[in-house]
Structures are given as structure tokens and as C-alpha cells.
Design a protein around this motif. Structure first.
Motif: not given
Length: 517
Positions: A226-241
Motif C-alpha cells: 500500500t502507499t499509506k503504510e511505511e515501506t521497509v526493505l528487509r533483505l536476508r542475504c547470508p552469503t553476500v559480501t
């Protein structure tokens, strides 16, 4: 002197390397040079297909000719057998091309997908797909992006590098999270692609690549629920350097939360939003943050201490590049303070500063606040620009109140229009209790300072800042200043440093040089 043909003397391996950097048509055109060149281009392991924008009336014929040529080039690779195709680069200017074409008889036909699913591309290790969007030619007159079916790529099992631009990845195109679709993928770059943040498309792609080490997201459009709620980018990347994120001009992300325990390099270019590391990153050594975008949205105008909040837990950070909108944003306020980076040795700062007749003590307090958080920095680079007068009230009321209560800052420094006089009134940091551990960088480690100023008129801030560093950085060896600062300083730097050591009853030890840039 007659022209000598030196290219023909090169070995076939070197010729193959040269032809690998050319587009397929250009490589095929080398067959007219001599008989030796005729079979060379067909033995390359790299195929670059490029379709440029034709004249509109020749659209159908030129595009169909491009598809026939691409099919012929891939068929030639398949016939030769060995060496197999390792890299495919497909760049299509879709200003006159419909990637998902519509025909009343056959419906939607995916012609670009036929190239990617060709048997000759089954063993690709490096795939680049750049499909510029075609405005106004999609069904309904909307902007149409090419829908890439990642899970159905024949080369998914062998891909190591995947670069996508202007592609749309919907939920129907992705494999379930439990399926490892890209077991060998180590480098993923997405530019101007479209993903659904609410459905977890990006997380699904990352989960499908258990060996992913480099992740670059350049202006990727993350569609929120939705455009009203806060947008949080949650990303799980255990091997990314290595993680690179460049946000779009349109605000779509209010906060970023990364779970990347193997992270070594972090780069972010976007609005001033909080960046959090939900798990410790003991190997994070390089940080590059550009939060200098101006905005009228309060939620995207977070103070610097809130943006850097959890990065202070990464004690391994040794180099940081920080671009801020105004250096006064680095002041503490609202109960928060800049985190401490105990092992940071290189700091590059860019931003604007307010004119000295308005806020010189404020800007100096912000610089001192930054030095407090970097007790081990040895090289400091500054690129500062004078801010326009009409926008000088950027500092909030809460920050001004916070500065009044602070008894350990440089806000008591007086300013004067006589830049080089003895009674300028600039107090050295020693009188402000710089012997505290918070100012260890000035006492022990700071050895090289590079400063570049862009001033639209005469201003004393460059002099105040230079004098602050020269008089208080005990281990300073090199000072590099541009022509603007040289004009303001008027060859007073050496005298300031000598007087500072004399007031402290300390002998001048070591060398100190002022060098132009």
C-alpha cells in the motif's frame, strides 16, 4: 613509410579475445579482411547482440532481421560444438520494439525469450539482458517491460553472473523459495527492474542463489503493498559480501534492514533513511553512503546519526565515504548521537555548509561531532560547498536547542570578518577539553588532511575549519588545500601551528607541509 599489417601476426587466441568485445554483426564483418578471419569470429565464447532504434517505418523489417540474425548466430555456435558459448549480452533499444507483442491470431508472443531459451545458451555462465522500456506500445498504452522468467532459463544451473536492466519479475516467474534455481550464481545486478516488495520477489531471488556474493540494485522499482503504510526493505542475504543499493527518484523505501553477516562492502545512494544491520557484520570494512538528496518528505529527512545508527556496531569499518546534504545534519539531537567507528582510518566527507555570518559555530560543531566519532582516523578528505542563503534555515529548532545545552562543543567559537588577524577569536580545541578520548584522532592519529571548498563569496568558514585542524592535530604531517582556501589562508597556516605548540609549551616534532591541490 608503407602501412604494416601487424594484426594478422597476432595469435588466434588474442584475436578471439578482441572479437569477443564486439557486437555479433561487427565481429562477422571481419570475415572480409582475409580467409584467415572467416572462421575466427565463430569460435568466440562471447556473443554480443545489439539492436538499435531504426527508422519507425522500417521497424518490422529491421526487428525481424535482427531476430533472424540472432537465431543464425546462436545456431552457428550450436553447430560448432566446442568451445561452447559462455557469455551472452543482449541489448535491445525498445523505443520501436514491442517485447511482448500482441497479435490477434497468436496472442502474446515472447520473441526475446526465444533467444534466451535457445539450446546454444544452455551452458551460459555470464548473461546480460538490457531491455529499455517502450513507452506507449504496451497493451492499453502503458509502459511495457520485458517479463523475464528467471526460473525457466535453460542456463539457470550454470549461471555465475546475471545482469538485468528494465525487466519485470512477477510472482508467476519465480520458483518457490525452497528451490535452488541458481546454484552457481555469485554476481547479480538489477537496473531499473520492477519487483514486488510485498510478495517478497527480491528475497525469493536471493534465496534461490546460495552462493551469491555481489548484489547490486540500481534504481529498482520495489512495489509496496500500500502507499499509506511505511515501506521497509528487509533483505536476508547470508552469503553476500558486496551490497550496492541506489534508490529511485520517487520515494518508495522508508527504512532498510539488512541481515548480511558476511558483508564486506556497503554502498547506498538515496534518501536519508535509517539503515540497520540486523546481524553483526564483523568483516564490513568499506562503507559508501550518499544521503545528499534534498526532499520535502519529513520521513525521508532523517538525521545522519539515525542513518548510521547500527553501523557503529561494525567495528571492522576502515574506510568511509559520506555525502550529506548539509554538514549541520551531523549534529546530535532528539536523544541520539553519531555512532563511534573505532577502527576507521580513512574518511571522505562531501556536503554543503552554511555561510559564516549565519551558522559558522554550528558548522564547526558538526565537524567536531564527526571527529568525536572517528578516534582512529588518519586521513581526512573534505569537499565542502557554500550553501545558498535562501536555504540557510535547514537546522531544526531541536538541533539548535541541543547545541545550546552542549558544553563540550565548539559553538562558543567567535567569528570575525578579519580572517587572518590574531584576535580572530577562534579558540583551539585544547580549551574545549580535547584531551578526552573522544578527540583521540586529533591527539594521536590524524596525519593527512585534504580540503576543497567551493565558495560563491568571501567566507570565513574555510579559515575557521583549517585553523581548528592545524592548531589541534598534533600528528598532522600534510595539509592539501585548493586555490580558494589558499587565498583565504594568506600563508598564515605555519604561524598558527607554531603559536599553538608554543601555547602548549610543546616542541614541534616531525614535519608539517602545506601543499596545493
Amino acid at each position: 613509410m608503407a602501412d604494416v599489417d601487424r594484426i594478422s601476426d597476432l595469435s588466434d587466441d588474442l584475436l578471439l579475445h578482441i572479437l569477443s568485445s564486439l557486437h555479433a554483426k561487427e565481429a562477422a564483418a571481419t570475415t572480409v579482411l582475409s580467409r584467415r578471419w572467416r572462421p575466427v569470429w565463430r569460435r568466440t565464447c562471447v556473443l554480443n547482440l545489439y539492436y538499435s532504434k531504426p527508422f519507425l517505418r522500417y521497424y518490422n523489417s529491421s526487428y525481424n532481421a535482427f531476430l533472424r540474425f540472432a537465431d543464425g548466430a546462436l545456431a552457428a555456435v550450436l553447430r560448432r560444438g566446442d568451445p561452447a558459448l559462455k557469455k551472452l549480452s543482449l541489448v535491445v533499444d525498445s523505443a520501436a520494439v514491442r517485447f511482448v507483442e500482441y497479435n490477434r491470431e497468436v496472442g502474446k508472443v515472447n520473441k526475446i525469450g526465444a533467444i534466451l531459451s535457445h539450446p546454444a545458451a544452455a551452458g551460459l555462465q555470464d548473461l546480460h539482458v538490457d531491455c529499455l522500456p517502450d513507452a506507449g506500445v504496451g497493451v492499453g498504452g502503458t509502459i511495457s517491460m520485458y517479463e523475464l522468467r528467471l526460473a525457466s532459463l535453460p542456463c539457470a544451473a550454470t549461471l555465475r553472473v546475471l545482469h538485468l536492466a528494465y525487466c519485470c519479475c512477477s510472482s508467476s516467474n519465480l520458483a518457490p523459495p525452497s528451490v535452488v534455481a541458481f546454484p552457481s550464481l555469485t554476481d547479480l545486478a538489477m537496473t531499473r527492474c520492477k519487483l514486488s516488495l510485498s510478495k517478497g520477489h527480491l528475497q525469493t531471488i536471493v534465496d534461490a542463489a546460495p552462493r551469491l556474493a555481489v548484489l547490486r540494485l540500481d534504481r529498482v522499482h520495489l512495489m509496496p503493498a500500500t502507499t499509506k503504510e511505511e515501506t521497509v526493505l528487509r533483505l536476508r542475504c547470508p552469503t553476500v559480501t558486496t551490497f550496492v543499493l541506489v534508490t529511485t527518484v520517487t520515494p518508495t523505501i522508508d527504512a532498510i534492514e539488512l541481515d548480511a553477516p558476511s558483508l564486506r562492502s556497503l554502498s547506498y545512494d538515496g534518501y536519508s533513511v535509517p539503515i540497520s544491520l540486523t546481524s553483526p557484520a564483523p568483516n564490513l570494512a568499506l562503507v559508501d553512503l550518499d544521503i545528499s538528496r534534498p526532499t520535502f518528505y519529513p520521513r525521508l529527512r532523517q538525521p545522519v546519526w539515525r542513518v548510521l545508527g547500527s553501523l557503529g556496531n561494525a567495528a571492522a569499518i576502515r574506510a568511509m565515504t559520506l555525502h550529506v546534504y548539509c554538514i549541520d545534519d551531523m549534529l546530535d539531537g532528539d536523544g541520539g548521537a553519531l555512532p563511534v567507528f573505532p577502527n576507521l582510518v580513512f574518511l571522505h566527507l562531501e556536503g554543503q555548509y552554511l555561510h559564516s555570518r549565519y551558522q559558522t559555530p554550528t558548522s564547526l560543531s558538526a565537524m567536531a561531532n564527526l571527529l568525536k566519532s572517528c578516534p582512529a582516523v588518519s586521513e581526512l578528505r573534505l569537499r565542502l560547498t557554500m550553501k545558498d542563503d535562501y536555504d540557510r534555515n535547514i537546522v531544526s529548532k531541536k538541533q539548535r536547542l541541543s547545541r545550546r545545552k552542549s558544553g563540550n562543543s565548539i559553538e562558543r567559537m567567535e567569528s570575525s570578518s578579519n580572517f587572518a588577524s590574531k584576535d580572530e577569536g577562534v579558540h583551539d580545541l585544547k580549551r574545549q577539553r580535547v584531551s578526552e578520548p573522544a578527540f583521540d584522532c586529533l591527539e594521536k592519529t590524524l596525519r593527512k588532511v585534504t580540503m576543497r571548498f567551493r565558495c560563491k563569496e568571501m567566507d570565513s568558514f574555510p579559515v575557521h575549519l583549517t585553523r581548528l585542524l592545524v592548531e589541534n592535530a598534533m600528528a598532522l604531517e600534510e595539509l592539501h588545500v585548493d586555490d580558494t582556501a589558499q587565498f583565504f589562508l594568506n600563508n598564515e597556516v605555519e604561524k598558527w601551528r607554531a603559536d599553538s605548540f608554543h601555547r602548549r609549551n610543546l616542541p614541534i616534532v616531525g614535519r608539517f607541509e602545506v601543499k596545493p591541490m
